[in-house]
Design an enzyme around this catalytic site. Structure first.
Site, PDB file in Angstrom:
ATOM      1  N   GLY A   1       8.264   4.313  13.853  1.00  0.00           N
ATOM      2  CA  GLY A   1       8.071   4.585  12.425  1.00  0.00           C
ATOM      3  C   GLY A   1       7.470   5.953  12.139  1.00  0.00           C
ATOM      4  O   GLY A   1       7.908   6.665  11.235  1.00  0.00           O
TER       5      GLY A   1
ATOM      6  N   ILE B   1       8.120  -3.239   9.356  1.00  0.00           N
ATOM      7  CA  ILE B   1       7.703  -1.921   9.882  1.00  0.00           C
ATOM      8  C   ILE B   1       6.184  -1.933  10.075  1.00  0.00           C
ATOM      9  O   ILE B   1       5.569  -0.882  10.239  1.00  0.00           O
ATOM     10  CB  ILE B   1       8.114  -0.757   8.946  1.00  0.00           C
ATOM     11  CG1 ILE B   1       7.832  -1.044   7.475  1.00  0.00           C
ATOM     12  CG2 ILE B   1       9.600  -0.459   9.116  1.00  0.00           C
ATOM     13  CD1 ILE B   1       6.432  -0.903   7.042  1.00  0.00           C
TER      14      ILE B   1
ATOM     15  N   GLY C   1       0.847  -1.202   0.000  1.00  0.00           N
ATOM     16  CA  GLY C   1       0.000   0.000   0.000  1.00  0.00           C
ATOM     17  C   GLY C   1       0.874   1.239   0.000  1.00  0.00           C
ATOM     18  O   GLY C   1       2.007   1.216  -0.506  1.00  0.00           O
TER      19      GLY C   1
ATOM     20  N   HIS D   1       9.390   0.801  17.887  1.00  0.00           N
ATOM     21  CA  HIS D   1       8.180   1.243  17.156  1.00  0.00           C
ATOM     22  C   HIS D   1       8.131   2.775  17.029  1.00  0.00           C
ATOM     23  O   HIS D   1       7.261   3.434  17.593  1.00  0.00           O
ATOM     24  CB  HIS D   1       6.906   0.718  17.845  1.00  0.00           C
ATOM     25  CG  HIS D   1       5.717   0.733  16.922  1.00  0.00           C
ATOM     26  ND1 HIS D   1       4.635  -0.086  17.062  1.00  0.00           N
ATOM     27  CD2 HIS D   1       5.437   1.492  15.824  1.00  0.00           C
ATOM     28  CE1 HIS D   1       3.751   0.151  16.110  1.00  0.00           C
ATOM     29  NE2 HIS D   1       4.222   1.109  15.345  1.00  0.00           N
TER      30      HIS D   1
ATOM     31  N   ARG E   1       3.540  -4.854  11.833  1.00  0.00           N
ATOM     32  CA  ARG E   1       3.137  -5.272  13.174  1.00  0.00           C
ATOM     33  C   ARG E   1       3.934  -6.520  13.561  1.00  0.00           C
ATOM     34  O   ARG E   1       4.127  -7.428  12.738  1.00  0.00           O
ATOM     35  CB  ARG E   1       1.640  -5.603  13.221  1.00  0.00           C
ATOM     36  CG  ARG E   1       0.719  -4.388  13.205  1.00  0.00           C
ATOM     37  CD  ARG E   1       0.850  -3.544  14.464  1.00  0.00           C
ATOM     38  NE  ARG E   1      -0.037  -2.393  14.470  1.00  0.00           N
ATOM     39  CZ  ARG E   1       0.312  -1.162  14.094  1.00  0.00           C
ATOM     40  NH1 ARG E   1       1.546  -0.907  13.663  1.00  0.00           N
ATOM     41  NH2 ARG E   1      -0.564  -0.169  14.172  1.00  0.00           N
TER      42      ARG E   1
END
Ligand SMILES: O=C(O)C(=O)CO
Length: 325
Positions: free
Chosen positions: A293, A241, A159, A291, A243
């Site tokens: 990102g 990147i 995506g 986490h 879950r």
């Protein structure tokens, strides 16, 4: 009584001001002040609100919806992934739910490229060599890593984030992008990114770098397990990147420890926070980040803005900027 027509709960004390200011124009704000946010405070303050800006990754489920009450008409998370939301429960109650994809694509993509290079070129191991007095540069073939140039990069999920990563990597002269998604992306983007849709098997066997950029769902959970790692090249680098639960972490540990695959770069793990005694942290060939990102000032501020617009639109029955369903 407040002259403002709506009451909105902000579930986290650190939601950026951009979102607060927008909501404040039209809504009476109720704010969770504890940090980390206490569930008990949230459940108390949520009673009777019309809207919610959900600032963290805590479970958004029947318990909170019940506590809010039947007047609740609009919710937005401040995240792209909504795996912590009981979506069936939200849908059943017909409450509009927004989230904040797209605005974080660039920040997450930057981080993914960083991880890909750091893992492929052994940054963590190199740092440890220095610390332990093992800087052995008298070897000619010391600390050799993987080239990005001419590599095949496979995306599990392609995506906005996956495509933003591929766009950046085109500047590194990669050979080809492969991707696995349910639906093929448009032909023009495929051409622009030199991308080809393939089956999962082919993605695993042909990719030099495998990037996980898919949402966590029942179908994606645990897909990267020993069977998958055994199909990958032993020079392959895995990047996640998305879950943590998409990867079977025990199997990943075994694959890295036995050098079945070359390295991994993770921004997401399971659980989060990762316990400091996790065996993953004992490995040289893994880069783990906590986490982060979307953790840039601009991105988080943009996420708060979009989330606030989502809530405001939901309150007046308009389509949200980024509806989650
Ligand atoms: O917004 C999300 O879902 C994230 O995990 C950002 O990294």
């Amino acid at each position: 009584m407040s002259a403002k027509p709506f009451k909105v709960l902000i579930t986290h004390p650190e939601v950026p001001q951009s979102g607060i200011d927008l909501l404040n124009e039209n809504c009476e704000l109720v704010r969770v002040e504890s940090l980390p946010p206490k569930r008990s405070e949230l459940l108390q303050k949520i009673r009777g609100v019309d809207g919610i800006l959900w600032g963290g990754h805590e479970a958004l489920n029947a318990e909170v919806l019940d506590a809010a009450g039947p007047q609740l008409k609009s919710i937005s998370t401040m995240s792209a992934g909504i795996d912590y939301v009981d979506l069936d429960e939200v849908k059943r109650r017909k409450i509009p739910l927004g989230h904040t994809p797209t605005v974080l694509d660039n920040a997450v993509a930057d981080l993914a490229v960083g991880l890909l290079i750091a893992a492929g070129r052994r940054f963590h191991e190199g740092r440890k060599k220095i610390e332990t007095g093992n800087w052995e540069n008298y070897h000619l073939n010391w600390m050799l890593g993987q080239d990005v140039r001419d590599s095949v990069v496979g995306f599990y999920g392609f995506g906005g984030i996956g495509q933003a990563i591929a766009k950046r990597l085109s500047g590194f002269d990669i050979d080809q992008v492969l991707y696995t998604t349910r639906r093929r992306i448009d032909r023009e983007t495929e051409k622009e990114l030199n991308a080809k849709k393939v089956e999962f098997n082919e993605l695993l066997t042909k990719s030099d770098f495998v990037v996980i950029a898919a949402p966590l769902t029942a179908a994606t959970q645990g897909v990267f397990n020993a069977t998958a790692f055994n199909k990958m090249k032993n020079t392959a680098v895995l990047i996640n990147i998305a879950r943590g639960k998409i990867v079977n972490q025990n199997d990943l540990y075994d694959a890295l420890r036995s050098n079945r695959i070359f390295a991994a770069g993770l921004d997401v793990v399971d659980p989060e926070p990762l316990p400091p005694n996790s065996k993953l942290l004992t490995l040289d060939n893994i880069i783990i980040l906590p986490h982060i990102g979307s953790a840039t000032n601009r991105t988080r501020s943009d996420m708060a803005t979009i989330a606030a617009h989502n809530v405001l639109r939901g309150l007046v029955g308009e389509r949200m900027l980024s509806p989650a369903y």
